[in-house]
Design an enzyme around this catalytic site. Structure first.
Site, mmCIF file in Angstrom:
data_model
loop_
_atom_site.group_PDB
_atom_site.id
_atom_site.type_symbol
_atom_site.label_atom_id
_atom_site.label_comp_id
_atom_site.label_asym_id
_atom_site.label_seq_id
_atom_site.Cartn_x
_atom_site.Cartn_y
_atom_site.Cartn_z
ATOM 1 N N ASP A 151 36.742 -50.610 -11.535
ATOM 2 C CA ASP A 151 36.306 -49.823 -10.208
ATOM 3 C C ASP A 151 36.591 -48.461 -10.706
ATOM 4 O O ASP A 151 36.935 -48.110 -11.491
ATOM 5 C CB ASP A 151 36.931 -50.359 -9.114
ATOM 6 C CG ASP A 151 36.198 -50.285 -7.789
ATOM 7 O OD1 ASP A 151 35.308 -49.113 -7.801
ATOM 8 O OD2 ASP A 151 36.479 -50.663 -6.647
HETATM 9 C C1 BGC Z 1 34.304 -49.137 -4.668
HETATM 10 C C2 BGC Z 1 33.269 -49.850 -5.624
HETATM 11 C C3 BGC Z 1 31.874 -49.251 -5.807
HETATM 12 C C4 BGC Z 1 32.270 -47.798 -6.793
HETATM 13 C C5 BGC Z 1 31.135 -47.086 -7.068
HETATM 14 C C6 BGC Z 1 34.361 -47.608 -5.453
HETATM 15 O O1 BGC Z 1 35.208 -46.787 -4.811
HETATM 16 O O2 BGC Z 1 35.483 -49.753 -4.759
HETATM 17 O O3 BGC Z 1 32.842 -50.948 -4.923
HETATM 18 O O4 BGC Z 1 31.087 -49.935 -6.437
HETATM 19 O O5 BGC Z 1 33.268 -47.256 -5.912
HETATM 20 O O6 BGC Z 1 30.649 -46.284 -6.049
#
Ligand code: BGC
Length: 754
Positions: free
Chosen positions: A293
């Site tokens: 993530d």
């Molecule tokens: C989120 C993810 C997301 C990623 C990219 C993160 O802050 O937890 O679910 O896909 O950002 O935007």
């Protein structure tokens, strides 16, 4: 040009090796592996590590950017083949620009995979995922994902970070809006529908996207509902509740997984070997890749698990995280870790192989610009096809929670209707939180939707603003929590009205990532507004716009009509108006329990009985002194403008399965849809089982007086469970079988399963 030639030569070489023509899918897979291996053979260690590096584009930042994340460095890395993927680059022209650098300026010209959070639509927004889940309509949910894929793919994107398949039982957690709610069975089915919708049957079709099952794992179990918080869960919950939707997504062929920010039982998920290597890539034999993530590799430092970025890179790579989203840890540290023998080159090759496979499957090596067609971009994005699908999904997502004295549907003429609430004219909030590519203020508001019904006299007053609280999102959304200056306008129109429609709830950015709440009531002075208007006119329909279950206990006791309309996307107001006026008969059922008060949270229908089960309200029984154990609205609950009767529940054993059948009759005056639900209870088991578990459902439609007999077959898959060693077992014995239109159904029978 030279770079393209090299790339093409490599590809020609691959095809040359496979002249015998692939006829079977196994052959195709072998061909794919050969292509990937041939490419890996000519890649340097640094280039393989480059495939494991993902950078954010230069806009649409969705999280904190590490200080060394300057655009110039990213550009240099792109040219050197040190970037495998970019996220948040969107629009054909922008994607073409970054792809061109990767393909034409790097040594091997390996194309980028372009990721984006296509969560519930791209520019055209369908309802938030929790709302779509309330439809229990797998075909519609699949279609919605298909439409989102088609629209996003037309903007140059080829990978979505969806579906989120985290089970969530705690409405304080803001991201409940992004999942399918509290139940692993429903969550698995919906996750699969979304994967199939996004990916289609053939990933090389340029109207599809690679999907991503996230967040692996237990992100939805954040303690106290506070985002990013610690998850501490037992093995039984992990195996039976948290992992099943991920396993189903894997079995449906999801191409990627994303790990998560949280720690699970003391180990940050991003560095968790047990989750990623032992379970996902070991026991499940998963062949896709795992992306971290946002910044979650470097976040292992504040977690207290990695001493510095290099250590974090070592832990993440060794435990199975294949791609680094925005930590800059792999690109800076992995090569020296390999040289020092702390990470093996085989693991790097394995990660690069997994990533390259997906790129080949997307067809990016054949044509890196296949998603970059400006004509397609113009015709597909925001098209009628997208909006028709969004409207259809929005209507299916609405849940009728209360309808005393048939206050709904509204009469279509001769009525004075007072429409009250800031959310009623809000064209932004229905778009939800994940609407990076949507145009601001582009949703149809409830006011606009109701204006289409011209034979009534409609008046509107804002009444009260909605409180958002602190946010780093646009400041105009931070509205005053105490301002009651517009109450009088609302009272004045309510006094004159036959029916008052009040649209209350949360603004779009009030749920979603980092939007946890400690109070689950109507924010700001909305509750006071509701009670004030009620004093002058009791004929109220409350339309809720929200991203999570709310504790609307007072409203349930006093307000005759309550409609759960979530955040329904671009066509929100049209969908709500059609339901209010009876042009669409609602059939949604709650995918998450609504608590009576926040102190009951986490509350979910599939709880364990305990040794001292409620509901006895005596002192030494499992209960609250100041609240019942019952929820406000249970999982699976939802009304219709017609009514359904269930009878003749029959169960029988046959060849290791249990067959269940029931007759359902439409006993009302209009055609309607019903979600028939089957639950089981395994009375005695070697690991205790919940008091009810959903094991089947079917959406049926009946005309007035029509009856249908529905049959479900419960196989070992539905009757078994995971023991604490993670093995799936089936134990014969007594089972209760429940059937009905909600999890609190009392229609049940018992069977001895052999
Ligand atoms: C989120 C993810 C997301 C990623 C990219 C993160 O802050 O937890 O679910 O896909 O950002 O935007």
């Amino acid at each position: 040009m030279r770079k393209i030639l090299i790339l093409n030569l490599v590809i020609v070489f691959f095809f040359g090796c496979n002249q015998q023509t692939a006829t079977t899918s196994t052959k195709k897979l072998n061909d794919l592996d050969q292509k990937v291996d041939s490419l890996l053979n000519i890649m340097t260690l640094e280039e393989k590590i480059g495939q494991m590096n993902q950078y954010n584009g230069f806009w649409d930042v969705t999280g904190p950017v590490p200080s060394n994340g300057d655009a110039a460095k990213k550009y240099e890395h792109l040219k050197k083949g040190l970037v495998g993927s970019m996220l948040n680059v969107r629009g054909v022209e922008n994607v073409r620009k970054v792809q061109k650098i990767a393909v034409e300026e790097s040594r091997l010209g390996i194309p980028l995979i372009i990721g984006f959070d296509v969560i519930h639509g791209y520019e055209t927004q369908s309802p938030i995922p929790l709302a779509e889940s309330a439809s229990w309509d797998l075909k519609a949910i699949k279609k919605s994902a298909q439409m989102a894929a088609k629209e996003a793919a037309a903007a140059g994107i080829n990978w979505t970070f969806a579906p989120m398949v985290d089970i969530s039982r705690d409405a304080r957690w803001g991201r409940v809006m992004e999942g399918a709610g509290e139940d692993p069975f429903l969550g698995s089915k919906i996750g699969v529908a979304r994967v199939e919708g996004f990916q289609g049957k053939d990933l090389s079709n340029p109207y599809t996207l690679a999907a991503c099952a996230k967040h692996f794992a237990a992100y939805g179990f954040a303690e106290s509902g506070k985002d990013y918080n610690t998850a501490d869960v037992g093995l039984s919950t992990l195996y039976n509740t948290i992992l099943p939707p991920f396993k189903s997504a894997h079995e449906a062929g999801v191409k990627t997984f994303m790990n998560s920010f949280n720690e699970l039982n003391g180990i940050p998920a991003t560095g968790d070997k047990f989750l990623q290597r032992d379970i996902l890539k070991g026991k499940w034999h998963y062949e896709g890749f795992v992306v971290s993530d946002w910044g979650s590799i470097m976040e292992m430092i504040p977690h207290g698990y990695a001493k510095d970025k290099k250590h974090a890179a070592e832990l993440a790579a060794n435990s199975g995280s294949d791609m680094d989203m925005e930590s800059y840890a792999y690109v800076n540290e992995l090569a020296s870790l390999v040289k020092e023998g702390k990470v093996s080159e085989e693991l790097i090759t394995d990660s690069a192989r997994r990533i390259l496979r997906v790129k080949f499957e997307l067809g990016l090596f054949e044509d890196p610009y296949k998603y970059c067609n400006s004509d397609r971009e113009k015709t597909v994005i925001g098209s009628k096809e997208m909006h028709d699908a969004a409207l259809d999904m929005a209507k299916k997502s609405i849940v009728l929670l209360k309808n005393s004295n048939n206050i709904l549907p509204l009469k279509k003429s001769g009525q004075k209707i007072a429409l009250i609430g800031a959310l009623a004219s809000d064209k932004n909030s229905p778009l939800g939180n994940w609407r990076l590519a949507a145009k601001d203020n582009s949703a149809i508001s409830v006011l606009e939707g109701m204006q289409a019904y011209k034979d009534n006299e409609l008046s509107y007053a804002e009444g009260a603003a909605v409180y958002l609280g602190e946010t780093n999102f646009p400041s105009e959304l931070v509205l005053n929590t105490t301002d009651k200056s517009k109450f009088n306008e609302a009272i004045a129109i309510a006094k004159k009205a036959d029916v008052v429609v009040m649209v209350l709830g949360e603004v779009g950015y009030q749920s979603g990532e980092a939007r946890s709440r400690a109070d689950l009531g109507l924010p700001g002075v909305q509750q006071e507004l509701l009670e004030t208007v009620y004093k002058v006119n009791k004929n109220i329909v409350l339309v809720l716009n929200n991203g999570r279950p709310l504790t609307i206990t007072w409203a349930d006791e006093n307000i005759p009509g309550i409609v759960e309309a979530w955040q329904l996307g671009s066509q929100s107001g049209n969908a709500i108006a059609q339901v209010l006026y009876g042009d669409y008969n609602p059939s949604g059922k709650l995918p998450m329990t609504f608590p009576r008060s926040v102190g009951q949270v986490p509350i979910y229908y599939n709880y364990k009985n305990t040794g001292r089960p409620g509901p006895k309200r005596e002192v030494f029984w499992s209960h609250y002194q100041d609240e019942t154990n019952k929820p406000l609205y249970p999982f699976g609950y939802g009304l219709s403008y017609t009514s359904f009767d269930y009878k003749d529940l029959k169960v029988s054993n046959s060849s290791g399965n249990i067959n269940v059948s029931v007759e359902i009759t439409n006993t009302g005056q209009v055609k309607g849809k019903e979600v028939v639900q089957v639950y089981i209870r395994d009375i005695i088991a070697s690991v205790t089982r919940p008091v009810k578990e959903l094991k089947g459902f079917e959406l049926i439609e009946l005309t007035p007086s029509e009856s249908k007999t529905i049959t479900f077959q419960l196989t070992k898959k539905e009757l078994g469970f995971y023991n604490n060693q993670g093995d799936f077992i089936v134990e014969p014995g007594e089972f209760q079988i429940f059937i009905g239109g909600s999890s609190d159904t009392n229609l049940k029978t018992t069977i001895d399963y052999k």
